[in-house]
Write an enzyme that holds these catalytic residues in place. Structure first.
Site, PDB file in Angstrom:
ATOM      1  CB  CYS A 201      68.482  56.706 -36.638  1.00 57.60           C
ATOM      2  SG  CYS A 201      66.558  57.298 -35.208  1.00 57.60           S
ATOM      3  CB  VAL A 202      73.140  58.631 -39.100  1.00 53.72           C
ATOM      4  CG1 VAL A 202      74.016  58.761 -39.652  1.00 53.72           C
ATOM      5  CG2 VAL A 202      71.823  59.300 -40.115  1.00 53.72           C
TER       6      VAL A 202
END
Length: 182
Positions: free
Chosen positions: A123-124
């Site tokens: 996600c990052v």
């Protein structure tokens, strides 16, 4: 930063709370400095119907089905949203994909994102790549992101710093959020 990554015994458990504690300090600095704080969480409809191939590929995402019961999708109390903070619900890795994030940022004339979260390689990274692709400056806070394995974590930080984002240390980020000159 949801319970699934920080609850011992959970399938996605990371084994450490260090990035959560760092993120809590960064969030508090943002609030103190008057910087808007936005949150994301993953949630799927019945049976993961809105998760597509991603849901089928990553079996652990079944823990984020809204009707599955349990609390693994809850945002951790250390970084929990305040009533006046937006929580975007997403189904894919990037906070931009299928959400109103870009429109929200543009409407508020925000051009920089300070990114904290898990996982660094998922996600990052996806959010940082989409941020720069949409014309925003992504800043990833080194200590406030984490992964279940140090290899993809460090590799992703290296790759992000080389091509897609600024990677800052927590102390520098906090100083900037509070308005202290670097």
């Amino acid at each position: 930063m949801v319970r699934a990554y920080f609850q011992p015994g959970a399938e996605l458990y990371m084994g450490s709370r260090d990035c959560l504690e760092s993120a809590a300090r960064v969030v508090e600095a943002a609030r103190t400095g008057g910087v808007p704080v936005l949150h994301t969480r993953v949630s799927y409809g019945p049976g993961g119907v809105d998760g597509g191939l991603f849901f089928r590929k990553v079996a652990a995402l079944r823990h984020f089905v809204a009707d599955a019961g349990g609390d693994l999708g809850e945002i951790m109390p250390e970084v929990a949203p305040r009533p006046d903070e937006l929580v975007l619900v997403k189904q894919y890795a990037s906070a931009f994909f299928g959400t109103s994030l870009s429109a929200t940022l543009a409407a508020r004339r925000i051009d920089t994102l300070v990114i904290c979260g898990v996982s660094t390689s998922g996600c990052v990274r996806a959010t940082a790549v989409d941020a720069i692709s949409h014309g925003y400056l992504p800043v990833v806070v080194r200590q406030a992101v984490g992964d279940r394995d140090p290899r993809p974590h460090h590799s992703s930080l290296f790759d992000l710093a080389a091509k897609y984002a600024e990677v800052y240390d927590e102390a520098e980020t906090i100083d900037r959020l509070k308005g202290t000159p670097p």
